[in-house]
Design a protein around this motif. Structure first.
Motif, PDB file in Angstrom:
ATOM      1  N   GLN A   1     -22.139   0.929  -1.162  1.00 14.40           N
ATOM      2  CA  GLN A   1     -22.211   2.296  -1.924  1.00 14.40           C
ATOM      3  C   GLN A   1     -21.142   3.288  -1.341  1.00 14.40           C
ATOM      4  N   LYS A   2     -20.877   3.116  -0.213  1.00 14.04           N
ATOM      5  CA  LYS A   2     -20.172   4.131   0.652  1.00 14.04           C
ATOM      6  C   LYS A   2     -18.613   3.830   0.382  1.00 14.04           C
TER       7      LYS A   2
ATOM      8  N   VAL B   1     -13.102   6.623  -2.272  1.00 19.06           N
ATOM      9  CA  VAL B   1     -12.897   7.021  -0.732  1.00 19.06           C
ATOM     10  C   VAL B   1     -11.335   7.135  -0.672  1.00 19.06           C
ATOM     11  N   ALA B   2     -10.857   5.996  -0.964  1.00 19.84           N
ATOM     12  CA  ALA B   2      -8.957   5.925  -0.955  1.00 19.84           C
ATOM     13  C   ALA B   2      -8.493   7.127  -2.008  1.00 19.84           C
ATOM     14  N   ALA B   3      -8.888   7.288  -3.113  1.00 14.98           N
ATOM     15  CA  ALA B   3      -8.340   8.216  -4.141  1.00 14.98           C
ATOM     16  C   ALA B   3      -8.557   9.571  -3.692  1.00 14.98           C
ATOM     17  N   ALA B   4      -9.812   9.833  -2.748  1.00 15.23           N
ATOM     18  CA  ALA B   4     -10.017  11.151  -2.301  1.00 15.23           C
ATOM     19  C   ALA B   4      -8.882  11.646  -1.092  1.00 15.23           C
ATOM     20  N   LYS B   5      -8.300  10.679  -0.691  1.00 18.25           N
ATOM     21  CA  LYS B   5      -7.382  10.952   0.331  1.00 18.25           C
ATOM     22  C   LYS B   5      -5.952  10.592  -0.200  1.00 18.25           C
ATOM     23  N   GLY B   6      -5.672  10.365  -1.525  1.00 20.63           N
ATOM     24  CA  GLY B   6      -4.439  10.272  -2.174  1.00 20.63           C
ATOM     25  C   GLY B   6      -3.995   9.106  -1.808  1.00 20.63           C
ATOM     26  N   TYR B   7      -4.423   8.087  -1.226  1.00 21.24           N
ATOM     27  CA  TYR B   7      -3.723   6.724  -1.120  1.00 21.24           C
ATOM     28  C   TYR B   7      -3.809   5.952  -2.426  1.00 21.24           C
ATOM     29  N   ILE B   8      -4.535   6.477  -3.446  1.00 22.75           N
ATOM     30  CA  ILE B   8      -4.581   5.922  -4.523  1.00 22.75           C
ATOM     31  C   ILE B   8      -3.922   7.183  -5.604  1.00 22.75           C
ATOM     32  N   ASP B   9      -3.201   6.965  -6.303  1.00 24.44           N
ATOM     33  CA  ASP B   9      -2.730   7.946  -7.303  1.00 24.44           C
ATOM     34  C   ASP B   9      -3.726   8.193  -8.555  1.00 24.44           C
ATOM     35  N   SER B  10      -4.204   6.948  -9.278  1.00 26.56           N
ATOM     36  CA  SER B  10      -5.000   7.070 -10.149  1.00 26.56           C
ATOM     37  C   SER B  10      -5.963   5.995 -10.190  1.00 26.56           C
ATOM     38  N   VAL B  11      -7.109   6.323 -10.591  1.00 26.54           N
ATOM     39  CA  VAL B  11      -8.167   5.242 -10.747  1.00 26.54           C
ATOM     40  C   VAL B  11      -8.181   5.021 -12.505  1.00 26.54           C
TER      41      VAL B  11
ATOM     42  N   ALA C   1     -12.348  -1.730  -8.043  1.00 27.37           N
ATOM     43  CA  ALA C   1     -11.604  -2.064  -6.813  1.00 27.37           C
ATOM     44  C   ALA C   1     -12.592  -1.587  -5.528  1.00 27.37           C
ATOM     45  N   GLU C   2     -12.150  -2.462  -4.593  1.00 23.41           N
ATOM     46  CA  GLU C   2     -13.202  -2.145  -3.526  1.00 23.41           C
ATOM     47  C   GLU C   2     -12.012  -1.949  -2.195  1.00 23.41           C
ATOM     48  N   ILE C   3     -12.076  -1.047  -1.544  1.00 23.29           N
ATOM     49  CA  ILE C   3     -10.841  -0.819  -0.472  1.00 23.29           C
ATOM     50  C   ILE C   3     -11.838  -0.663   0.893  1.00 23.29           C
ATOM     51  N   ALA C   4     -11.758  -1.606   1.622  1.00 26.88           N
ATOM     52  CA  ALA C   4     -12.605  -1.524   3.071  1.00 26.88           C
ATOM     53  C   ALA C   4     -12.008  -2.258   4.027  1.00 26.88           C
TER      54      ALA C   4
ATOM     55  N   SER D   1       0.886  -1.194  -0.181  1.00 31.19           N
ATOM     56  CA  SER D   1      -0.090   0.002   0.031  1.00 31.19           C
ATOM     57  C   SER D   1       0.993   1.236   0.027  1.00 31.19           C
ATOM     58  N   ARG D   2       0.189   2.522  -0.049  1.00 35.38           N
ATOM     59  CA  ARG D   2       1.051   3.419  -0.208  1.00 35.38           C
ATOM     60  C   ARG D   2       1.638   3.813   1.296  1.00 35.38           C
TER      61      ARG D   2
END
Ligand code: HXC
Length: 515
Positions: free
Chosen positions: A464-465, A471-481, A426-429, A412-413
């Protein structure tokens, strides 16, 4: 006859004697067992005519137990240097036809000499093991010889590739040299590795067991994980060695050579391979083949801990190491063995400057008392350690599920991945939607008139949530979808921009990994 001619014919006579092995009947026995003689093995493996042999005239110095005056050709081991596909290698091959390839003091000195050469010249070391272990007649001198080999294996670890090829018995403490090396090659029905043999087991435990079931090639490829490559014949094994050496660099301060760039085979299309339904299985090796040059993938430890896939491929001509969850086996969960398998491979890639590509799709760690008692805490920690420690370029692509501790562990980041890409699927939870809804909405579900309908509604709400990459992309934990079809394009660019990556680590002698 001139003096020079006489000297040359003496050399020829001595050479013939030193290379005769253990004599005709021992060689016939070796061949009858489906095994090649030592020099023939070397000649098959190395480029034609490239082998140069050293220490041909070594003599043992043992005097006890009838050894005085007994001549053992080359003391039961052949050493030298040569090339494989034009690249230099150092090699030794134990000769079982000479005193069962047993390791006496001079035999060990020959091996340690070639190990020293390999380390000094910074070229791969290949050891062909075919031996009854410590030469019993030589007592502590044989044990000392093993100690010298083990020490050198450890010093060379992470500096030059060390390959162990088990082409016969590798008995007693002798197995610890292969265990200290990077890659162990075994051949069906020929390789036998064990610490205590059937006779000792019978006398101590009163149990009858044959050598094959105790430590044959399949046992070490499927159960123990001691072997990395399984072959059906010696010839196939030699081909595997050549392929591996083509992928990896000769030493830890050089990069693997950049090969010709070939597009992946069009029949592998990532978007067609991975089902959108997160519970449907697929073979992650097809995803790898959709990404690699020529769709080639050289898998390591294919038969052990198959819930994780490791191995080499090339992207845009550059070697990369792949670590991928395998949804086809146990839904790709992480467990003790798969953590060990991936962690060691990551450390290898890191030591030899090979960028790591992680493909993630797993529901987390395997639950249950078996795993807890087998030490999944300690084993799982190896994976975290290996990824965190690795300073080579490391990229992650999240294909579908990235749940719980597995999300963190799979590069992970937070463990310092250089790039994390996620597919829209992707599903990150923290855990899967069903489990999560059952826990956090337990009260609502229990108190509802229709519990099943309420559960479904809550699962859907949770999905949905959280069951998405945003959600991870909004925090920058993911660089690109990314669009799955563009995975190779993104990885090529990631490799390009990170080829001169540098990282600084705290100054220390070494860390304390959860061995
Ligand atoms: C001296 C040995 C030998 C040994 C085999 N030979 N092993 N000589 N020391 N360790 C000799 C035999 O005496 C025989 O010699 C020839 O090699 C071929 O052996 P065979 O037994 O006829 O062959 P085979 O039937 O194929 O059986 C192979 C074998 C068996 C399974 C490997 O030889 C065996 O069990 N050997 C002992 C294995 C073992 O327990 N080694 C561990 C040693 S302790 P002739 O002259 O009759 O042809 C150890 C500790 C190291 O290694 C610790 C380091 C930390």
């Amino acid at each position: 006859m001139s003096l020079l001619s006489r000297k040359i014919s003496e050399l020829q006579e001595r050479t013939a004697k030193a290379t005769q092995g253990g004599g005709e009947s021992a060689i016939a026995k070796q061949i009858a067992m489906g095994k090649l003689p030592a020099r023939e093995r070397i000649n098959q493996l190395l480029d034609h005519g490239s082998f140069f042999e050293y220490d041909l005239f070594i003599e043992h110095e043992a005097r006890e137990f009838g050894m005085e005056g007994k001549s053992l050709a080359g003391d039961g081991v052949v050493i030298g240097t040569g090339t494989i596909n034009g690249k230099p290698v150092a090699i030794y091959a134990q000769d079982f036809t000479v005193a069962g390839g047993s390791l006496g003091m001079m035999h060990a000195r020959k091996i340690t000499k070639i190990m020293d050469y390999a380390l000094r010249m910074r070229i791969p070391l290949i050891g062909i093991n075919d031996s009854g272990g410590a030469r019993i007649q030589e007592g502590v001198n044989s044990l000392a010889g093993y100690g010298e080999i083990f020490f050198r294996n450890t010093m060379a670890s992470g500096v030059i590739p060390q390959l162990s090829v088990i082409l016969g018995p590798c008995a007693g403490g002798a197995v610890y040299s292969p265990a200290l090396t990077d890659y162990v090659f075994v051949v069906d029905k020929i390789s036998k590795m064990f610490i205590t043999g059937p006779e000792v087991i019978k006398s101590v435990l009163g149990e009858e067991i044959d050598m094959e079931s105790l430590g044959g090639a399949r046992v070490h490829s499927e159960i123990t994980g001691n072997a990395h490559f399984f072959a059906k014949s010696e010839t196939e094994c030699f081909q595997q060695i050549k392929t591996l050496l083509d992928y990896i660099p000769a030493h830890n301060e050089c990069k693997a050579t950049k090969g010709k760039v070939v597009a992946p085979d069009k029949k592998f299309k990532v978007e067609k391979i991975v089902p959108v339904d997160p519970t449907s299985p697929y073979d992650v090796r097809d995803v790898i083949r959709a990404i690699t040059d020529g769709s080639e993938f050289f898998e390591v430890q294919e038969m052990w801990a198959a819930n994780i896939v490791i191995g080499y491929g090339r992207i845009d001509g550059r070697t990369v190491g792949f670590v991928a969850n395998q949804p086809l086996v146990l839904a790709g969960v992480l467990d003790c063995d798969s953590s060990d398998k991936a962690a060691r491979f990551i450390r290898y890639c890191d030591a030899f400057n090979i960028p790591i590509v992680t493909l993630e799709d797993m529901p987390g760690y395997l639950p249950g008392i078996d795993q807890e008692h087998a030490g999944v805490i300690r084993h799982g920690a190896k994976l975290l350690y290996a990824y965190s420690e690795a300073s080579v370029p490391k990229f992650t692509v999240i294909l579908r599920k990235a749940y719980g501790g597995g999300y963190i562990a799979m590069n992970s980041r937070h463990l310092r991945a250089d790039f994390v890409f996620a597919w829209p699927t992707a599903e990150i939870a923290v855990m899967g939607p069903e489990g999560a809804a059952n826990i956090i909405f337990r009260k609502e579900i229990m108190e509802a008139e229709d519990s099943d309908a309420m559960r479904k509604q809550k699962v859907e709400e949770y999905k949905q949530k959280f069951a998405n990459p945003y959600v991870a992309a909004a925090k920058g934990y993911i660089d690109s979808v990314i669009n799955p079809a563009e995975t190779r394009k993104y990885l090529i660019h990631a490799l390009e921009v990170s080829s001169d990556k540098v990282v600084k680590r705290p100054n220390k002698k070494h860390g304390i990994p959860p061995f």
